[in-house]
Enzyme design. Sequence first.
Site, PDB file in Angstrom:
ATOM      1  N   ASP A  21      -9.183  -0.846  -3.986  1.00 57.42           N
ATOM      2  CA  ASP A  21     -10.448  -0.114  -4.092  1.00 57.42           C
ATOM      3  C   ASP A  21     -10.664   0.468  -5.481  1.00 57.42           C
ATOM      4  OD1 ASP A  21      -8.537   1.843  -4.127  1.00 57.42           O
ATOM      5  OD2 ASP A  21      -9.334   2.981  -2.417  1.00 57.42           O
ATOM      6  N   ASP A  46       0.874  -1.184   0.000  1.00 58.07           N
ATOM      7  CA  ASP A  46       0.000   0.000   0.000  1.00 58.07           C
ATOM      8  C   ASP A  46       0.906   1.226   0.000  1.00 58.07           C
ATOM      9  OD1 ASP A  46      -1.977   2.064   0.680  1.00 58.07           O
ATOM     10  OD2 ASP A  46      -3.268   0.400   1.261  1.00 58.07           O
ATOM     11  N   CYS A  49     -16.227   4.408  -1.545  1.00 47.92           N
ATOM     12  CA  CYS A  49     -16.368   4.707  -0.120  1.00 47.92           C
ATOM     13  C   CYS A  49     -16.278   6.204   0.159  1.00 47.92           C
ATOM     14  CB  CYS A  49     -15.309   3.951   0.682  1.00 47.92           C
ATOM     15  SG  CYS A  49     -15.500   2.159   0.653  1.00 47.92           S
TER      16      CYS A  49
END
Length: 261
Positions: A136, A68, A194
Amino acid sequence: MSQTSKQSTLSDQEVLRYSRHLLLKDVGEAGQLKLKSAQVLLVGMGGLGAPAALYLAAAGVGKLVLADFDEVDSSNLQRQVLYREDDIKQPKVVAAKQHLQALNSNIQVRTVNRKMDEMLLAMEVAQADVVLDCSDNIATRYAVNQACVKAKVPLVSGAAVAFDGQLMVFDFRQAEQGCYHCLFPNASEQQLNCSNAGILGPVVGTIGSLQALETIKLIAGIPSAQRGRFSSFDAHSLEWFHLKVNADANCLVCGKDKQTS
């Protein structure tokens, strides 16, 4: 004792720690040793990666690789249960490694604190026993799927937004297995995510926990009905919709390999 010997046995402390696993006939000592010697790559350490990593670390997966390039933000704490207020503005993988090794000092945690290009992703996937796509965005899902197909590494993919979740398991060790691209050949970036549609915390917790469950089953050799299946979860009704993923002979990612194998 050599590193190989350590991987092939459980210490007295490990026998006690994983005693509830050892009681399960589908896991037992043999399954726990498989977990101990496994390497798992998690792509994305947000709402899905956080609970998945916690359960994999607790289960005794020997090596976790966390990929990440984001930092912890205060808005993450509503659902990304691995992090704490003191972690705000820290790289997620750095904070995650600290908390996971505090949970289980017997495991190894390696971090990739950057956006992976095709070459780096291929290298990391090739070293993994299972890959979790906890990202995502569609572009990353396509890239991870392609790398896993090429390396024949099982992929556990999750997604969630608002009250909806998705779970897919692709075991690319099986020649007849379809892939993410077979299911979504022309997917575009979702308008809802989100950030603009919101997400109920336990929804990502549910999907991320199931990703960890399916990963453990893949490593330990436990049968699963989820392999080769797309599942959609509605948190309002607590109902699931399941769809078998059929391999597409014309798939641009996996079809050609299947025709020539």
